[in-house]
Design a protein around this motif. Structure first.
Motif, mmCIF file in Angstrom:
data_model
loop_
_atom_site.group_PDB
_atom_site.id
_atom_site.type_symbol
_atom_site.label_atom_id
_atom_site.label_comp_id
_atom_site.label_asym_id
_atom_site.label_seq_id
_atom_site.Cartn_x
_atom_site.Cartn_y
_atom_site.Cartn_z
ATOM 1 N N LEU A 1 0.841 -1.205 0.000
ATOM 2 C CA LEU A 1 0.000 0.000 0.000
ATOM 3 C C LEU A 1 0.879 1.259 0.000
ATOM 4 C CD1 LEU A 1 -2.832 1.326 0.251
ATOM 5 C CD2 LEU A 1 -2.556 1.185 2.719
ATOM 6 N N LEU A 2 1.913 1.269 0.862
ATOM 7 C CA LEU A 2 2.802 2.439 0.933
ATOM 8 C C LEU A 2 3.550 2.635 -0.390
ATOM 9 C CD1 LEU A 2 4.321 2.282 4.530
ATOM 10 C CD2 LEU A 2 2.420 3.667 3.710
ATOM 11 N N SER A 3 3.994 1.527 -1.005
ATOM 12 C CA SER A 3 4.680 1.652 -2.308
ATOM 13 C C SER A 3 3.730 2.238 -3.343
ATOM 14 C CB SER A 3 5.147 0.284 -2.834
ATOM 15 O OG SER A 3 5.959 -0.324 -1.901
ATOM 16 N N ALA A 4 2.503 1.745 -3.340
ATOM 17 C CA ALA A 4 1.524 2.199 -4.333
ATOM 18 C C ALA A 4 1.203 3.681 -4.146
ATOM 19 C CB ALA A 4 0.252 1.366 -4.214
ATOM 20 N N LEU A 5 1.051 4.102 -2.871
ATOM 21 C CA LEU A 5 0.738 5.510 -2.607
ATOM 22 C C LEU A 5 1.889 6.424 -3.024
ATOM 23 C CD1 LEU A 5 -0.889 5.102 0.908
ATOM 24 C CD2 LEU A 5 -2.063 5.990 -1.108
ATOM 25 N N GLY A 6 3.131 5.883 -2.963
ATOM 26 C CA GLY A 6 4.300 6.696 -3.315
ATOM 27 C C GLY A 6 4.698 6.572 -4.771
ATOM 28 N N ASP A 7 3.877 5.900 -5.579
ATOM 29 C CA ASP A 7 4.220 5.701 -6.989
ATOM 30 C C ASP A 7 4.316 7.050 -7.721
ATOM 31 O OD1 ASP A 7 4.091 3.136 -9.042
ATOM 32 O OD2 ASP A 7 3.516 5.015 -10.014
ATOM 33 N N MET B 1 0.969 12.221 0.866
ATOM 34 C CA MET B 1 0.742 10.794 0.632
ATOM 35 C C MET B 1 0.061 10.136 1.848
ATOM 36 S SD MET B 1 3.881 8.274 -0.186
ATOM 37 C CE MET B 1 4.106 6.977 1.005
ATOM 38 N N TYR B 2 0.612 10.394 3.049
ATOM 39 C CA TYR B 2 0.048 9.761 4.256
ATOM 40 C C TYR B 2 -1.321 10.347 4.607
ATOM 41 C CZ TYR B 2 4.834 8.042 4.985
ATOM 42 O OH TYR B 2 6.046 7.432 4.835
ATOM 43 N N LEU B 3 -1.433 11.671 4.463
ATOM 44 C CA LEU B 3 -2.685 12.311 4.880
ATOM 45 C C LEU B 3 -3.823 11.948 3.924
ATOM 46 C CD1 LEU B 3 -3.742 14.146 7.095
ATOM 47 C CD2 LEU B 3 -3.364 16.092 5.599
#
Length: 637
Positions: free
Chosen positions: A105-111, A168-170
């Motif tokens: 999920l984190l990788s995808a959000l940071g794509d 990204m996190y928010l």
């Protein structure tokens, strides 16, 4: 068609043969040179998921998708990977894979690709949140981990915050709000009482913010719109009449999530418009999702407790520190704008008036108030409300508050209708420009400048010009150093964008006069201060077209006066000024040789001769047919 065929085959032959005969076809082509083939592999991982043995789903297929997400260079393929991951999350039931899912999920959000991130929010994140809820990890792990990551970013960001990561996190947390609300409803004391017979109440169209995708719609997560409608009715009743005792999932939101969020908000940089906007939207969505009763009884009191607004707090720095933080704009624009009945608007107006008063009287920085005005001013629906707040400042008994009001007008002008500027802003500024206190009069100058830059109504422009002229020509302002610096700064800022006539007949001649007067200034610190601001203004105006007459009579003489100042006070500026003067003089000479009239732009002369020659040669090579000439100016397709 290929996928449809594969699914039909899979249904027919069962999991074992799909694993033995179809799956190898997929992973053999995972690195195929054509992206279409890799796209087919990514899509088939999702399409075949229901027909594979479950242990293969959560091992081999998950690994294939992970590899493609990390390594594939094509956005389209990674986007398909994300959608397939969403489907896999719906079928996976091995809790050991939870952490791997979180990392994906984190990788995808940071794509780097916007398409991939968008698909993550629409498909993968809601599916993962649903599985997380099933495992009981939403409140114990997923949301707290993202909050801790935001806190860590803010701790490390003393010297420069990674705003991309914060976003990204928010945004991930924001996409989880519907899942969180659904969890609160499904674990409420009344969840066992839900009966779907008889008249089902309608849900108001505006009850929830518009979801980013159907999977983020609360009714989808709950199961149906009817089910949700009944739960909402019980939810409002419970909050209003029976309270939250024993309602663990809601108490977690009130006692853990909200305090942590409010603490985070106090740490973000109030001057970062992007950060303030992001958190403001986040709180708005949170409050709108959890509803009006929750916002009024659980969210507002927590902010009010921290922002304790009272006149007694003026001198105590402890009580006031928080008013300079981002907590102010986020409460004003994220919480107080959620509902817009008359009493809500009154609360917002009262809050902004209090903040303006307290910050002014305690000589505190105004950044938090400015941030509130910028965020609210972006929406024309709030322009009248902001002017109401400012009028309160205009008629305030304290000159400090009137001064702040004058400064805030400049922020509200951009994007405001000319009718409002004419009827509400100009009269207020004229009132302030004849204030008993000089500091208040001076504070109106930037706003007058912004009107010159943004308005086209001739009569209004003339009124502003007269006001600025009286500041410059009235003997009572002769020795007002801060008035002159404010005017020069404003001229430099608005001159290049103001209408040419105002610039030629007013700005440039007045800068010349100010430069002349500054030559006679005997206090070196004041002389350098004015000279530095003049230098900035002349540099900004040198990009404009200036007529030869104006160049000879005002622009060049002004620059020469300025050079005289800089010779004594700042030799490095003097070198730049000398080359600017030389440039202008050459232009005038060239113009006189070529043609008597016309406009000169110093900036234009900085285009290298080489570029001009190339362009003219290109023009010369063309036959002069209109069609071919037009081609020169067309953008390359």
């Amino acid at each position: 068609m290929i996928l449809t065929g594969c699914v039909a085959f899979a249904r027919h032959v069962g999991p074992t043969r799909v694993e033995a005969e179809l799956l190898p076809q997929c992973w053999e082509q995972i690195n195929h040179k054509y992206p279409e083939r890799r796209l087919l592999v990514a899509e088939s991982c999702g399409a075949l998921a229901p027909y594979l043995p479950k242990e293969i789903r959560s091992s081999l297929v998950l690994s294939m998708l992970q590899q493609m997400l990390m390594e594939d260079k094509a956005d389209l393929v990674r986007e398909a990977v994300i959608k397939s991951l969403g489907i896999i999350m719906g079928y996976i039931d091995d809790p050991d894979k939870y952490q791997q899912g979180f990392e994906l999920l984190l990788s995808a959000l940071g794509d780097p690709s916007e398409r991939v991130v968008s698909a993550t929010h629409q498909v993968f994140l809601p599916a993962y949140a649903a599985w997380t809820t099933e495992l009981g990890n939403l409140q114990s792990h997923l949301i707290p981990t993202l909050l801790n990551k935001i806190e860590k970013l803010l701790r490390e960001g003393e010297h420069g915050l990674d705003e991309h990561k914060l976003h990204m996190y928010l945004s991930a947390l924001q996409s989880m709000i519907p899942s969180l609300f659904a969890l609160v409803l499904q674990n409420a004391p009344f969840s066992s009482k839900v009966k779907l017979h008889g008249e089902v109440p309608q849900i108001e169209v505006t009850r929830f913010p518009r979801p980013m995708s159907p999977l983020q719609d609360v009714s989808t997560i709950i199961g149906s719109r009817e089910q949700l409608a009944v739960l909402l009715q019980l939810y409002d009743y419970q909050l209003e009449h029976e309270g939250t005792t024993g309602w663990e999932s809601l108490l977690w939101v009130v006692n853990q999530l909200l305090p942590q969020l409010i603490e985070i908000v106090g740490k973000i940089n109030v001057t970062s418009t992007a950060c303030v906007h992001e958190f403001s939207r986040f709180f708005w969505r949170l409050c709108r999702t959890f509803g009006k009763i929750f916002t009024n009884t659980k969210v507002k009191p927590q902010f009010q407790e921290i922002l304790r607004l009272s006149e007694e707090n003026i001198d105590s720095s402890a009580g006031n520190g928080v008013l300079t933080k981002a907590t102010v704009p986020i409460y004003a624009t994220g919480v107080l704008t959620c509902y817009i009945q008359e009493e809500d608007r009154k609360l917002l107006v009262g809050f902004l008036e209090d903040v303006m008063t307290l910050l002014s009287l305690s000589h505190a920085p105004l950044d938090s108030l400015k941030a509130s005005f910028v965020e609210l001013g972006a929406n024309p629906a709030y322009h009248e409300l902001l002017l109401t707040v400012l009028w309160y400042g205009v008629v305030h008994t304290s000159a400090l508050v009137r001064c702040t009001a004058a400064r805030m007008f400049e922020l509200t002008l951009r994007g405001m209708s000319e009718a409002l500027v004419d009827k509400r802003v100009a009269p207020a500024l004229v009132t302030l420009s004849s204030d008993p206190e000089f500091s208040v009069r001076i504070a109106t100058i930037p706003a007058f400048g912004t009107i010159m830059e943004t308005v086209i109504q001739r009569e209004l422009l003339e009124r502003v010009k007269m006001q600025l002229a009286s500041f410059l020509e009235d003997p009572q302002y002769q020795d007002q150093h801060s008035l002159h610096t404010e005017i020069i700064k404003t001229f430099g800022r608005v001159g290049p964008n103001a209408e040419p006539r105002f610039r030629d007949e007013f700005v440039i001649p007045h800068l010349h006069k100010l430069a002349l007067v500054n030559n006679l200034q005997i206090v070196d610190s004041k002389r350098l201060d004015i000279a530095t601001h003049l230098f900035e203004a002349y540099s900004a105006l040198s990009c404009c077209f200036i007529s030869e007459d104006l160049m000879v009579n005002h622009f060049l003489p002004g620059l020469r006066c300025l050079r005289t100042d800089m010779e004594h006070l700042s030799p490095e500026h003097e070198v730049i000024l000398s080359s600017m003067i030389k440039e202008c003089e050459q232009k005038v000479e060239n113009k006189t040789v070529q043609e008597p009239q016309g406009s000169i732009s110093i900036a234009a002369s900085l285009v290298s001769e080489d570029t001009k020659t190339k362009f003219l040669n290109k023009m010369g090579q063309l036959t002069t047919s209109g069609a071919m000439l037009a081609n020169v100016f067309q953008r390359k397709k």
